[in-house]
Structures are given as structure tokens and as C-alpha cells.
Design a protein around this motif. Structure first.
Motif, PDB file in Angstrom:
ATOM      1  N   ARG A  74     -13.006 -67.278   2.396  1.00  0.00           N
ATOM      2  CA  ARG A  74     -11.896 -67.324   3.361  1.00  0.00           C
ATOM      3  C   ARG A  74     -11.461 -68.767   3.611  1.00  0.00           C
ATOM      4  O   ARG A  74     -10.273 -69.051   3.674  1.00  0.00           O
ATOM      5  CB  ARG A  74     -12.322 -66.671   4.668  1.00  0.00           C
ATOM      6  CG  ARG A  74     -11.215 -66.570   5.703  1.00  0.00           C
ATOM      7  CD  ARG A  74     -11.654 -65.676   6.845  1.00  0.00           C
ATOM      8  NE  ARG A  74     -11.765 -64.299   6.404  1.00  0.00           N
ATOM      9  CZ  ARG A  74     -11.014 -63.316   6.905  1.00  0.00           C
ATOM     10  NH1 ARG A  74     -10.111 -63.577   7.807  1.00  0.00           N
ATOM     11  NH2 ARG A  74     -11.169 -62.083   6.483  1.00  0.00           N
ATOM     12  N   ARG A  75     -12.422 -69.676   3.718  1.00  0.00           N
ATOM     13  CA  ARG A  75     -12.112 -71.085   3.953  1.00  0.00           C
ATOM     14  C   ARG A  75     -11.309 -71.670   2.793  1.00  0.00           C
ATOM     15  O   ARG A  75     -10.287 -72.335   2.993  1.00  0.00           O
ATOM     16  CB  ARG A  75     -13.417 -71.862   4.136  1.00  0.00           C
ATOM     17  CG  ARG A  75     -13.291 -73.372   4.161  1.00  0.00           C
ATOM     18  CD  ARG A  75     -12.517 -73.862   5.340  1.00  0.00           C
ATOM     19  NE  ARG A  75     -12.510 -75.317   5.421  1.00  0.00           N
ATOM     20  CZ  ARG A  75     -11.603 -76.019   6.087  1.00  0.00           C
ATOM     21  NH1 ARG A  75     -10.629 -75.393   6.721  1.00  0.00           N
ATOM     22  NH2 ARG A  75     -11.667 -77.335   6.123  1.00  0.00           N
ATOM     23  N   LEU A  76     -11.746 -71.414   1.561  1.00  0.00           N
ATOM     24  CA  LEU A  76     -11.074 -72.005   0.409  1.00  0.00           C
ATOM     25  C   LEU A  76      -9.710 -71.364   0.155  1.00  0.00           C
ATOM     26  O   LEU A  76      -8.800 -72.022  -0.346  1.00  0.00           O
ATOM     27  CB  LEU A  76     -11.956 -71.877  -0.838  1.00  0.00           C
ATOM     28  CG  LEU A  76     -13.294 -72.622  -0.776  1.00  0.00           C
ATOM     29  CD1 LEU A  76     -13.982 -72.569  -2.132  1.00  0.00           C
ATOM     30  CD2 LEU A  76     -13.131 -74.063  -0.324  1.00  0.00           C
ATOM     31  N   LYS A  77      -9.573 -70.103   0.493  1.00  0.00           N
ATOM     32  CA  LYS A  77      -8.274 -69.444   0.333  1.00  0.00           C
ATOM     33  C   LYS A  77      -7.240 -70.079   1.262  1.00  0.00           C
ATOM     34  O   LYS A  77      -6.102 -70.308   0.875  1.00  0.00           O
ATOM     35  CB  LYS A  77      -8.404 -67.945   0.603  1.00  0.00           C
ATOM     36  CG  LYS A  77      -7.198 -67.142   0.137  1.00  0.00           C
ATOM     37  CD  LYS A  77      -7.517 -65.675   0.075  1.00  0.00           C
ATOM     38  CE  LYS A  77      -6.309 -64.869  -0.372  1.00  0.00           C
ATOM     39  NZ  LYS A  77      -5.872 -65.201  -1.733  1.00  0.00           N
ATOM     40  N   GLN A  78      -7.646 -70.366   2.500  1.00  0.00           N
ATOM     41  CA  GLN A  78      -6.753 -71.052   3.437  1.00  0.00           C
ATOM     42  C   GLN A  78      -6.547 -72.512   3.029  1.00  0.00           C
ATOM     43  O   GLN A  78      -5.466 -73.075   3.199  1.00  0.00           O
ATOM     44  CB  GLN A  78      -7.329 -70.973   4.851  1.00  0.00           C
ATOM     45  CG  GLN A  78      -7.423 -69.568   5.405  1.00  0.00           C
ATOM     46  CD  GLN A  78      -8.195 -69.497   6.701  1.00  0.00           C
ATOM     47  OE1 GLN A  78      -8.968 -70.397   7.040  1.00  0.00           O
ATOM     48  NE2 GLN A  78      -8.007 -68.418   7.440  1.00  0.00           N
ATOM     49  N   PHE A  79      -7.591 -73.104   2.482  1.00  0.00           N
ATOM     50  CA  PHE A  79      -7.600 -74.524   2.128  1.00  0.00           C
ATOM     51  C   PHE A  79      -6.645 -74.827   0.974  1.00  0.00           C
ATOM     52  O   PHE A  79      -5.964 -75.846   0.961  1.00  0.00           O
ATOM     53  CB  PHE A  79      -9.034 -74.891   1.728  1.00  0.00           C
ATOM     54  CG  PHE A  79      -9.388 -76.329   1.926  1.00  0.00           C
ATOM     55  CD1 PHE A  79      -9.473 -76.870   3.184  1.00  0.00           C
ATOM     56  CD2 PHE A  79      -9.678 -77.136   0.837  1.00  0.00           C
ATOM     57  CE1 PHE A  79      -9.829 -78.198   3.365  1.00  0.00           C
ATOM     58  CE2 PHE A  79     -10.030 -78.464   1.007  1.00  0.00           C
ATOM     59  CZ  PHE A  79     -10.108 -78.997   2.278  1.00  0.00           C
ATOM     60  N   THR A  80      -6.603 -73.921  -0.011  1.00  0.00           N
ATOM     61  CA  THR A  80      -5.840 -74.193  -1.229  1.00  0.00           C
ATOM     62  C   THR A  80      -4.593 -73.330  -1.381  1.00  0.00           C
ATOM     63  O   THR A  80      -3.688 -73.668  -2.133  1.00  0.00           O
ATOM     64  CB  THR A  80      -6.708 -73.958  -2.473  1.00  0.00           C
ATOM     65  OG1 THR A  80      -7.061 -72.565  -2.538  1.00  0.00           O
ATOM     66  CG2 THR A  80      -7.980 -74.796  -2.409  1.00  0.00           C
ATOM     67  N   ASN A  81      -4.582 -72.174  -0.720  1.00  0.00           N
ATOM     68  CA  ASN A  81      -3.489 -71.214  -0.869  1.00  0.00           C
ATOM     69  C   ASN A  81      -3.325 -70.745  -2.316  1.00  0.00           C
ATOM     70  O   ASN A  81      -2.217 -70.441  -2.767  1.00  0.00           O
ATOM     71  CB  ASN A  81      -2.171 -71.803  -0.359  1.00  0.00           C
ATOM     72  CG  ASN A  81      -1.148 -70.724  -0.019  1.00  0.00           C
ATOM     73  OD1 ASN A  81      -1.514 -69.631   0.402  1.00  0.00           O
ATOM     74  ND2 ASN A  81       0.121 -71.020  -0.226  1.00  0.00           N
ATOM     75  N   LEU A  82      -4.436 -70.703  -3.055  1.00  0.00           N
ATOM     76  CA  LEU A  82      -4.431 -70.224  -4.439  1.00  0.00           C
ATOM     77  C   LEU A  82      -5.093 -68.849  -4.509  1.00  0.00           C
ATOM     78  O   LEU A  82      -5.941 -68.523  -3.680  1.00  0.00           O
ATOM     79  CB  LEU A  82      -5.204 -71.186  -5.348  1.00  0.00           C
ATOM     80  CG  LEU A  82      -4.560 -72.538  -5.672  1.00  0.00           C
ATOM     81  CD1 LEU A  82      -5.555 -73.398  -6.448  1.00  0.00           C
ATOM     82  CD2 LEU A  82      -3.280 -72.369  -6.463  1.00  0.00           C
TER      83      LEU A  82
END
Length: 288
Positions: free
Chosen positions: A81-89
Motif C-alpha cells: 500500500r505504501r509503495l503504490k501511493q509512493f509511486t502511483n505505478l
């Protein structure tokens, strides 16, 4: 199917290899360093220009042959969830050598976009022994969760067990015949399925022959930093970057090398045909 996920006809995907998670043998108790490492790798890949990420618990070795530890699954979900928000990829989930149920649960609760599985049908010979398909368990679990299966990337390799076929003298043609036999066992009922072939499994010359005989999109994994990925990328429907874009050595002896952003950018730009500033005509910068 791939363009549906990545909004590109031929995606380049980066692999985020998490440090050991809670519940695994090498977990060191440091959540901050685990998070920082995941953010660094995701940022390097996104800045370098990849079209998506695969989140893997690659360092939870020796791998369990069963389900992932609950603490590790929760940690992986939080990081997803953190990386999805972080990168929007777009982000895919790969758990252990074959834990599709946990991967599906993480994807459902985090909005991850796809799964990557080491084995979907048949069996795989690994350092932990024979890993059998969990397709039946995955389909039952999907029904219990009341969700549809997300798109699945499934690996095919020489480690997959298959029924014997006619003997072929040429080693490369033998590998081709083996992978085709494994591909034939894949369930046709799984609609959104893509195949993943390592860059050492098939040569660029044999890859088109394999692709012509299977009904699924085919991605290749670029692992060897000494081998140019151009021919593989030209033939396949997409490319996964793994060890080829990592730094030569780690800052600390016990920590695996992390991702080198300039290497990612160099590979992506070359594959996309984007020239660097040094390669551009200097007159371009003087023209109005």
C-alpha cells in the motif's frame, strides 16, 4: 491483458526485492530499514522509467513450502500500500515460491494489480524440494473471498517438472521442447494469464518459436548484466528487470545490493529508443 494493467503495449517492469520480513529466519527486527530499503528500490525504479513493479519477499530464505507467516503477510501488505501511493505505478505481488492464496489476500486488501506465481500447474523442483501447484486451493480461496482473480504472471523454467518427450540433441531446442510441454499443462480457464521466461531459458532466436505456439502473452526476465536485453525485448511482449540493474556490491557485507537508478534509466532509455543528452545533436539546444 498487459496493456490493460500498464497502459503500454510492451511494459518494462522492475522487481522490488524486500529485505527479510517479520517471521522469516533472517528478520532483524528493524522495520525502519525494511521500509527505507523498499522505498529506495521503488523510487529508483520509478525514477528510472519502469512501467510497473513486482514486490517480492526474495530474502525470506530458506523459503517455507507452506503459507507465509502472518506477520510477514501483514508487513508485505503495508509495504504494498505504501509503495503504490509512493509511486502511483501498477504493482504485482509474488509470495514465497508458491503461496498464491497469501498473494491474492494481499492484492485484495491493497489494490495491487496482478500476481506473479512460480508454479500454476504441475510441480517445480527447488532447493526446498518439490513445490506442487496450489491452483485448486487458489480457486477455492478466491470463492471464499468473493473476488475475481487478478491478472497472473506465471514463471516457466527448466526447473518445472514435465512428462518426458522425444529426445533432442541440441540443448537449446531441448529447453524449448520442455517449456512447451510445461505450457501445455496450464489451465485454459484462467483468462488473464501471461508467461514469464528467464533470459537464460531461451535464446532470442528460439523465443519467437515458443511464442508462436502458446496462446498467452510472454514476458522475459533480464538477469544477466553482461547480456544486452535489446533482442529479448524486441521479441517479447514485455520485460522484467531483476539482478541486471543492481549495484555491483553492497554497502554492508550482510545487506544485498540495492537498485542502481542510473542503470535502470540506461536500460529503459535504450529499450524505448530515448537518447541521452550526450547523444543528442548540440544544435538542438541552440535552435529557437
Amino acid at each position: 491483458m498487459l496493456s490493460e494493467i500498464f497502459q503500454k503495449p510492451k511494459p518494462i517492469i522492475g522487481s522490488v526485492q524486500l529485505l527479510a520480513l517479520p517471521g522469516s529466519p533472517d528478520w532483524d527486527g528493524h522495520w525502519d530499514s525494511l521500509t527505507a530499503r523498499a522505498e529506495q528500490e521503488a523510487t529508483a525504479l520509478a525514477t528510472g522509467g519502469v512501467d510497473g513493479l513486482i514486490l517480492e519477499n526474495r530474502h525470506d530464505t530458506p523459503f517455507s513450502r507452506g503459507r507465509m507467516d502472518v506477520a510477514g503477510a501483514i508487513a508485505m501488505a503495508l509495504l504494498t500500500r505504501r509503495l503504490k501511493q509512493f509511486t502511483n505505478l501498477p504493482i504485482g505481488i509474488s509470495v514465497l515460491q508458491n503461496d498464491p492464496e497469501t498473494a491474492l489476500a494481499i492484492a485484495m486488501n491493497t489494490g495491487a494489480d496482478f500476481l506473479r506465481l512460480s508454479v500454476l500447474s504441475g510441480a517445480l523442483m527447488t532447493e526446498s524440494g518439490v513445490i506442487n501447484s496450489r491452483l485448486n486451493e487458489l480457486l477455492h480461496y478466491k470463492n471464499r473471498l468473493k473476488v475475481a482473480l487478478p491478472p497472473i504472471l506465471v514463471d516457466l523454467s527448466h526447473q518445472h517438472l514435465s512428462t518426458g518427450g522425444p529426445s533432442v540433441a541440441n540443448p537449446e531446442e531441448q529447453r524449448l521442447a520442455h517449456l512447451l510441454r510445461v505450457a501445455e499443462t496450464l489451465p485454459q480457464s484462467i483468462q488473464r494469464l501471461s508467461l514469464v521466461i528467464s533470459d537464460q531459458a531461451l535464446s532470442p532466436e528460439l523465443l519467437p518459436i515458443f511464442m508462436a505456439q502458446v496462446a498467452f502473452p510472454v514476458l522475459v526476465v533480464h538477469q544477466n548484466p553482461l547480456q544486452a536485453p535489446d533482442a529479448l525485448f524486441e521479441q517479447a511482449h514485455g520485460l522484467i528487470l531483476e539482478t541486471s540493474i543492481r549495484k555491483a556490491s553492497a554497502l554492508q557485507a550482510h545487506v544485498p545490493p540495492t537498485i542502481d537508478m542510473p542503470k535502470v534509466e540506461e536500460v529503459v532509455n535504450r529499450l524505448r529508443g530515448i537518447k541521452s543528452v550526450a547523444e543528442m545533436d548540440p544544435d538542438l539546444f541552440l535552435k529557437r
